[in-house]
Design a protein around this motif. Structure first.
Motif, PDB file in Angstrom:
ATOM      1  N   ARG A 140      85.748  54.963   2.413  1.00  0.00           N
ATOM      2  CA  ARG A 140      85.760  56.356   2.882  1.00  0.00           C
ATOM      3  C   ARG A 140      85.806  57.374   1.741  1.00  0.00           C
ATOM      4  NH1 ARG A 140      88.363  56.077   7.979  1.00  0.00           N
ATOM      5  NH2 ARG A 140      87.629  54.198   9.022  1.00  0.00           N
ATOM      6  N   LYS A 144      82.989  59.876   0.209  1.00  0.00           N
ATOM      7  CA  LYS A 144      83.088  61.329   0.253  1.00  0.00           C
ATOM      8  C   LYS A 144      82.819  61.927  -1.123  1.00  0.00           C
ATOM      9  CE  LYS A 144      86.194  62.105   4.148  1.00  0.00           C
ATOM     10  NZ  LYS A 144      87.521  62.534   4.598  1.00  0.00           N
ATOM     11  N   GLN A 147      79.285  61.897  -1.800  1.00  0.00           N
ATOM     12  CA  GLN A 147      78.594  62.970  -1.094  1.00  0.00           C
ATOM     13  C   GLN A 147      78.732  64.291  -1.828  1.00  0.00           C
ATOM     14  OE1 GLN A 147      80.221  62.842   2.846  1.00  0.00           O
ATOM     15  NE2 GLN A 147      78.752  61.343   3.581  1.00  0.00           N
ATOM     16  N   TYR A 223      85.325  69.088  -1.456  1.00  0.00           N
ATOM     17  CA  TYR A 223      86.124  68.216  -0.603  1.00  0.00           C
ATOM     18  C   TYR A 223      86.635  68.995   0.590  1.00  0.00           C
ATOM     19  CZ  TYR A 223      89.487  64.753   0.859  1.00  0.00           C
ATOM     20  OH  TYR A 223      90.176  63.825   1.579  1.00  0.00           O
ATOM     21  N   LEU A 226      83.871  69.664   2.943  1.00  0.00           N
ATOM     22  CA  LEU A 226      83.500  68.434   3.649  1.00  0.00           C
ATOM     23  C   LEU A 226      84.513  68.104   4.732  1.00  0.00           C
ATOM     24  CD1 LEU A 226      81.136  66.482   3.084  1.00  0.00           C
ATOM     25  CD2 LEU A 226      82.805  64.963   2.063  1.00  0.00           C
ATOM     26  N   CYS A 227      85.760  68.290   4.394  1.00  0.00           N
ATOM     27  CA  CYS A 227      86.818  67.872   5.315  1.00  0.00           C
ATOM     28  C   CYS A 227      87.290  69.012   6.200  1.00  0.00           C
ATOM     29  CB  CYS A 227      88.005  67.323   4.536  1.00  0.00           C
ATOM     30  SG  CYS A 227      87.569  65.980   3.447  1.00  0.00           S
TER      31      CYS A 227
END
Length: 282
Positions: A140, A144, A147, A223, A226-227
Motif C-alpha cells: 500500500r 502510494k 504514485q 500524500y 492522495l489521501c
DNA sequence: AAGGTTTCCAACCGCAGACAG
DNA sequence: CCTGTCTGCGGTTGGAAACCT
C-alpha cells in the motif's frame, strides 16, 4: 563449508497451515511455553520445521494479535517510524557510528534502497506483527509513494537533479567529492540580473523547477492530496513549510527537493511530541 | 459467465548476530 | 579465539481472492 539448513526438511510439510496444525501448535506453546523452536515441532507432533512454527506462532497464532486493515493514523505513524528507524541497517559501522548523514527515506525509496527495521516499527503497534506492517508497506504505502512519482527518477536522473539543485545529504560525501559538489552547487546557483550567483533563498526558481520542487517532489502535499488527509500538517509545520509554500531555509534549500521537505531532523524535532519513549538506534 | 489481471498476505528463504561449547 | 547452532530479521514469492473487461 556452507551453512547447514535450519532443520532436516525431508518429509516436512510446507505451505499453508491446517486448523489441526494450528491447534497442535497453539496447545503446545500455551501449555509448555517456548523453550527451543527447533524442538517444538517434534514435541508438538508437527511435521514442520521449527522456523515455520515460530513464524506461524508470531504472525498468526500468538494471543492478542490485532487483525484487520490499518487506519490512516496507523499508516501515517508507520511512515514516520519508517523514516526514523529505517535505512540504518546497512549504513552503520560496527562501532555503531554512521558514515553518512541519515538521509531522507523517500530519497532512498526512489533508489530502491530501503533497509527497514520492521520489528522495531511493529513494536509501536500492539497486536501488529512486523510481517503485517512490512506487507502493508510493500503493498500500500510504497505504491502510494510510487504514485507520487517518487520512484520515477532513474539514478542518472537523480544525479542530474543533484547537479542542478545540489544535494546536502549525498551518500558518498568525502572531502574531495564535497568540494566537487560544492563547486557544482555554486555553479548551479541561479544568477541575478548582473550575472552574479545569488543565494537561492533570494533567487526566483525557473518555472520548470518550481513545478518539480513545489509539486512533484513535495511528498507531503501529494500524500495529502492522495489521501485527502491533513494528518501530516504537523510535519510541514516542523519544517517551516506551509501548504503551497516552498521551504527556503538557509542551507536547507540546496538539497534535493525531497530532502528539503522531509529531512531527518524534521522527525527528530517532533520526536518528543509524538513518540516520547523512542530510543534511537536500539 | 468466463477469462484475464491485479491485489494482498501467509509463508518461505537466506543472511547476520548472539551465544554456547 | 574459533566454530557450530539457534534465533530473529528483512526481502521475496506463490497462490488465493478480488476486481476488471
Amino acid at each position: 563449508m556452507g551453512r547447514q539448513p535450519c532443520c532436516d526438511k525431508v518429509g516436512l510439510k510446507r505451505g499453508p497451515w491446517t486448523i489441526e496444525e494450528d491447534h497442535k501448535l497453539t496447545n503446545f506453546v500455551l501449555n509448555n511455553g517456548i523453550i527451543c523452536w527447533r524442538k517444538v515441532p517434534k514435541l508438538a507432533g508437527l511435521l514442520r520445521c521449527g522456523k515455520s512454527c515460530r513464524l506461524r506462532w508470531i504472525n498468526y497464532l500468538r494471543p492478542g494479535l490485532k487483525r484487520g486493515s490499518f487506519t490512516d493514523s496507523e499508516e501515517n505513524q508507520i511512515i514516520q517510524l519508517h523514516s526514523r528507524l529505517g535505512n540504518r541497517r546497512n549504513i552503520s559501522n560496527t562501532d555503531g557510528s554512521i558514515d553518512i548523514e541519515p538521509v531522507n527515506y523517500l530519497f532512498l525509496v526512489t533508489q530502491e534502497r530501503i533497509f527497514s527495521r520492521w520489528s522495531k516499527i511493529a513494536s509501536h503497534f500492539p497486536g501488529r506483527t512486523d510481517n503485517e506492517i512490512k506487507n502493508h508497506w510493500n503493498t500500500r504505502i510504497k505504491k502510494k509513494l510510487k504514485q507520487l512519482g517518487l520512484d520515477s527518477q532513474k539514478p542518472f536522473e537523480i544525479e542530474k537533479s543533484q547537479k542542478n539543485y545540489g544535494n546536502k545529504n549525498n551518500m558518498n560525501s568525502d572531502s574531495s567529492s564535497s568540494n566537487k559538489q560544492e563547486a557544482i552547487r555554486l555553479e548551479s546557483r541561479p544568477e541575478d540580473d548582473h550575472g552574479m550567483k545569488v543565494c537561492p533563498k533570494k533567487a526566483e526558481k525557473p518555472e520548470e523547477m518550481k513545478a518539480t520542487v513545489d509539486e512533484t517532489n513535495d511528498p507531503l502535499n501529494n500524500y495529502q492530496m492522495l489521501c485527502g488527509s491533513s494528518d501530516l500538517d504537523w510535519l510541514k509545520e516542523s519544517n517551516n513549510v506551509s501548504m503551497g509554500e516552498t521551504a527556503c531555509v538557509e542551507e536547507e534549500y540546496w538539497v534535493d527537493g525531497v530532502d528539503s521537505f522531509l529531512s531527518w531532523d524534521s522527525f527528530v524535532h517532533v520526536e518528543d511530541k509524538f513518540f516520547p519513549s523512542w530510543e534511537i538506534g536500539n
